[in-house]
Design a protein around this motif. Structure first.
Motif: not given
Length: 211
Positions: A13-17
């Motif tokens: 989630n933190q890496l998304k995008g």
């Protein structure tokens, strides 16, 4: 609870995008480390060892800085965030030197004590990056405290990536550009859990992380 799945889910989630900078930084460091390893046969003695330790240490703290920022903020990560991490190059070097020295000394007793101590000291760069006012020796002592009772958990978390590493090898190393950021983001979440649990259980106080 030390929840491997939640750490991994949070990491994605933190890496998304925001994969771009972590992946570019990973690619750069892979290339740099390949050069260091490739030239190791040409570098001898203490000077060569110190140079390698300097490169690995300064790179480790700069790289870790990216994932601390990913955890703490929803803002876009820029390449300058990675570059700015090298401003703590001396602390990174000293951290790597101090950690390597103690792992080596424990390894003289036998392989297993050195292996265990490697996990005890494993949080030092997260601590240094997360708490810039803390010195290297204190960071190592804090790492020993927050990993008490969790060394096996940390080992299991590391081992849980073995399947990804096989895939990385099969793809000729290409997938490592994504695997390593995923792993680092996961371990960053684990670090914050260990930190928060140490405070919650009274092993440490918030003030211990301030200076």
């Amino acid at each position: 609870m030390f929840d491997l799945r939640s750490f991994k889910s949070a990491a994605l989630n933190q890496l998304k995008g925001r994969w771009k900078v972590p992946c570019i930084a990973t690619l750069i460091l892979i290339a740099v480390f390949a050069v260091i390893e490739g030239s190791s046969a040409l570098t001898y003695g203490t000077i060569g060892g110190i140079l390698s330790t300097f490169v690995y240490g300064s790179s480790a703290i700069a790289f870790t800085n990216i994932f601390i920022l990913l955890y703490l903020s929803n803002d876009k990560i820029t390449f300058s965030d990675f570059v700015n991490g090298f401003s703590d190059f001396l602390k990174g070097f000293l951290g790597m030197l101090w950690m390597s020295l103690w792992i080596f000394l424990w390894s003289l007793l036998f392989v297993i004590p050195g292996f265990i101590k490697a996990f005890a000291y494993s949080q030092i760069f997260f601590i240094l990056s997360d708490n810039p006012k803390i010195g290297v020796i204190k960071a190592m002592n804090i790492s020993k405290v927050i990993t008490q009772g969790h060394k096996a958990d940390i080992f299991c978390l590391a081992f849980s990536f073995i399947g990804w590493y096989f895939l990385g090898i099969i793809t000729g190393g290409v997938l490592f550009v994504w695997i390593i950021p995923y792993e680092m983001a996961t371990f960053t979440n684990a670090y914050y859990y260990l930190k928060q649990e140490a405070i919650r259980t009274g092993k440490l106080t918030p003030a211990d992380f301030e200076s």
